[in-house]
Design a protein around this motif. Structure first.
Motif, PDB file in Angstrom:
ATOM      1  N   THR A 165       0.848  -1.188   0.000  1.00 51.63           N
ATOM      2  CA  THR A 165       0.000   0.000   0.000  1.00 51.63           C
ATOM      3  C   THR A 165       0.882   1.236   0.000  1.00 51.63           C
ATOM      4  O   THR A 165       1.878   1.301   0.717  1.00 51.63           O
ATOM      5  CB  THR A 165      -0.909   0.026   1.246  1.00 51.63           C
ATOM      6  OG1 THR A 165      -1.684  -1.168   1.257  1.00 51.63           O
ATOM      7  CG2 THR A 165      -1.836   1.221   1.232  1.00 51.63           C
ATOM      8  N   ILE A 166       0.510   2.191  -0.827  1.00 55.42           N
ATOM      9  CA  ILE A 166       1.286   3.427  -0.892  1.00 55.42           C
ATOM     10  C   ILE A 166       0.338   4.616  -0.786  1.00 55.42           C
ATOM     11  O   ILE A 166      -0.788   4.581  -1.289  1.00 55.42           O
ATOM     12  CB  ILE A 166       2.120   3.499  -2.187  1.00 55.42           C
ATOM     13  CG1 ILE A 166       3.040   4.709  -2.162  1.00 55.42           C
ATOM     14  CG2 ILE A 166       1.228   3.541  -3.407  1.00 55.42           C
ATOM     15  CD1 ILE A 166       4.090   4.688  -3.248  1.00 55.42           C
ATOM     16  N   GLU A 167       0.805   5.658  -0.095  1.00 58.06           N
ATOM     17  CA  GLU A 167       0.065   6.907   0.028  1.00 58.06           C
ATOM     18  C   GLU A 167       1.095   8.029  -0.017  1.00 58.06           C
ATOM     19  O   GLU A 167       2.154   7.944   0.605  1.00 58.06           O
ATOM     20  CB  GLU A 167      -0.699   6.952   1.348  1.00 58.06           C
ATOM     21  CG  GLU A 167      -1.484   8.224   1.549  1.00 58.06           C
ATOM     22  CD  GLU A 167      -2.251   8.233   2.872  1.00 58.06           C
ATOM     23  OE1 GLU A 167      -3.083   9.106   3.047  1.00 58.06           O
ATOM     24  OE2 GLU A 167      -1.992   7.359   3.723  1.00 58.06           O
ATOM     25  N   VAL A 168       0.800   9.064  -0.781  1.00 57.48           N
ATOM     26  CA  VAL A 168       1.730  10.181  -0.902  1.00 57.48           C
ATOM     27  C   VAL A 168       1.117  11.385  -0.208  1.00 57.48           C
ATOM     28  O   VAL A 168      -0.037  11.741  -0.465  1.00 57.48           O
ATOM     29  CB  VAL A 168       2.028  10.509  -2.377  1.00 57.48           C
ATOM     30  CG1 VAL A 168       3.005  11.669  -2.507  1.00 57.48           C
ATOM     31  CG2 VAL A 168       2.551   9.278  -3.105  1.00 57.48           C
ATOM     32  N   TYR A 169       1.900  11.995   0.680  1.00 58.44           N
ATOM     33  CA  TYR A 169       1.412  13.186   1.370  1.00 58.44           C
ATOM     34  C   TYR A 169       2.561  14.151   1.602  1.00 58.44           C
ATOM     35  O   TYR A 169       3.731  13.804   1.502  1.00 58.44           O
ATOM     36  CB  TYR A 169       0.730  12.821   2.685  1.00 58.44           C
ATOM     37  CG  TYR A 169       1.554  11.967   3.606  1.00 58.44           C
ATOM     38  CD1 TYR A 169       2.419  12.538   4.523  1.00 58.44           C
ATOM     39  CD2 TYR A 169       1.452  10.574   3.562  1.00 58.44           C
ATOM     40  CE1 TYR A 169       3.174  11.749   5.369  1.00 58.44           C
ATOM     41  CE2 TYR A 169       2.210   9.786   4.404  1.00 58.44           C
ATOM     42  CZ  TYR A 169       3.063  10.378   5.303  1.00 58.44           C
ATOM     43  OH  TYR A 169       3.825   9.608   6.134  1.00 58.44           O
ATOM     44  N   ARG A 170       2.195  15.392   1.867  1.00 62.96           N
ATOM     45  CA  ARG A 170       3.165  16.457   2.112  1.00 62.96           C
ATOM     46  C   ARG A 170       3.013  16.899   3.555  1.00 62.96           C
ATOM     47  O   ARG A 170       1.905  17.039   4.043  1.00 62.96           O
ATOM     48  CB  ARG A 170       2.882  17.618   1.160  1.00 62.96           C
ATOM     49  CG  ARG A 170       3.824  18.769   1.275  1.00 62.96           C
ATOM     50  CD  ARG A 170       3.553  19.841   0.220  1.00 62.96           C
ATOM     51  NE  ARG A 170       3.840  19.295  -1.115  1.00 62.96           N
ATOM     52  CZ  ARG A 170       2.963  19.242  -2.113  1.00 62.96           C
ATOM     53  NH1 ARG A 170       1.746  19.696  -1.955  1.00 62.96           N
ATOM     54  NH2 ARG A 170       3.304  18.743  -3.269  1.00 62.96           N
ATOM     55  N   ILE A 171       4.127  17.139   4.229  1.00 65.25           N
ATOM     56  CA  ILE A 171       4.103  17.583   5.622  1.00 65.25           C
ATOM     57  C   ILE A 171       4.542  19.048   5.667  1.00 65.25           C
ATOM     58  O   ILE A 171       5.596  19.402   5.137  1.00 65.25           O
ATOM     59  CB  ILE A 171       5.034  16.732   6.506  1.00 65.25           C
ATOM     60  CG1 ILE A 171       4.643  15.291   6.385  1.00 65.25           C
ATOM     61  CG2 ILE A 171       5.112  17.278   7.905  1.00 65.25           C
ATOM     62  CD1 ILE A 171       4.503  14.496   7.608  1.00 65.25           C
ATOM     63  N   ASN A 172       3.749  19.869   6.312  1.00 67.24           N
ATOM     64  CA  ASN A 172       4.089  21.276   6.493  1.00 67.24           C
ATOM     65  C   ASN A 172       5.168  21.355   7.577  1.00 67.24           C
ATOM     66  O   ASN A 172       4.938  20.927   8.707  1.00 67.24           O
ATOM     67  CB  ASN A 172       2.846  22.066   6.908  1.00 67.24           C
ATOM     68  CG  ASN A 172       3.115  23.551   7.039  1.00 67.24           C
ATOM     69  OD1 ASN A 172       4.161  23.961   7.514  1.00 67.24           O
ATOM     70  ND2 ASN A 172       2.145  24.331   6.608  1.00 67.24           N
TER      71      ASN A 172
END
Length: 68
Positions: free
Chosen positions: A2-9
């Motif tokens: 499973t893969i999920e792409v996210y950006r962290i502030n």
């Protein structure tokens, strides 16, 4: 897998989704080849990579002998 792409502030630590979760099923038959796919660059496209290598070696030999 499973893969999920996210950006962290970096200031707040808030997590923003770029791509939602996606699950990939494993292959039923593993790829046992250790070779890379053929090159698709403009120099090699339409030629076999071996043909390109032979051309480069022949050209280097020609130049080393002083031939034009």
């Amino acid at each position: 897998m499973t893969i999920e792409v996210y950006r962290i502030n970096p200031q707040t630590g808030a997590r923003t989704e770029v791509r939602s979760k996606h699950t990939v099923k494993p292959a039923t038959v593993p790829d046992l080849s250790s070779g890379y796919p053929p090159c698709a660059c403009p120099n090699c496209k339409g030629k076999g990579s071996r043909g390109r290598l032979q051309f480069l070696v022949a050209d280097a030999n020609r130049r080393s002998r002083g031939e034009a």
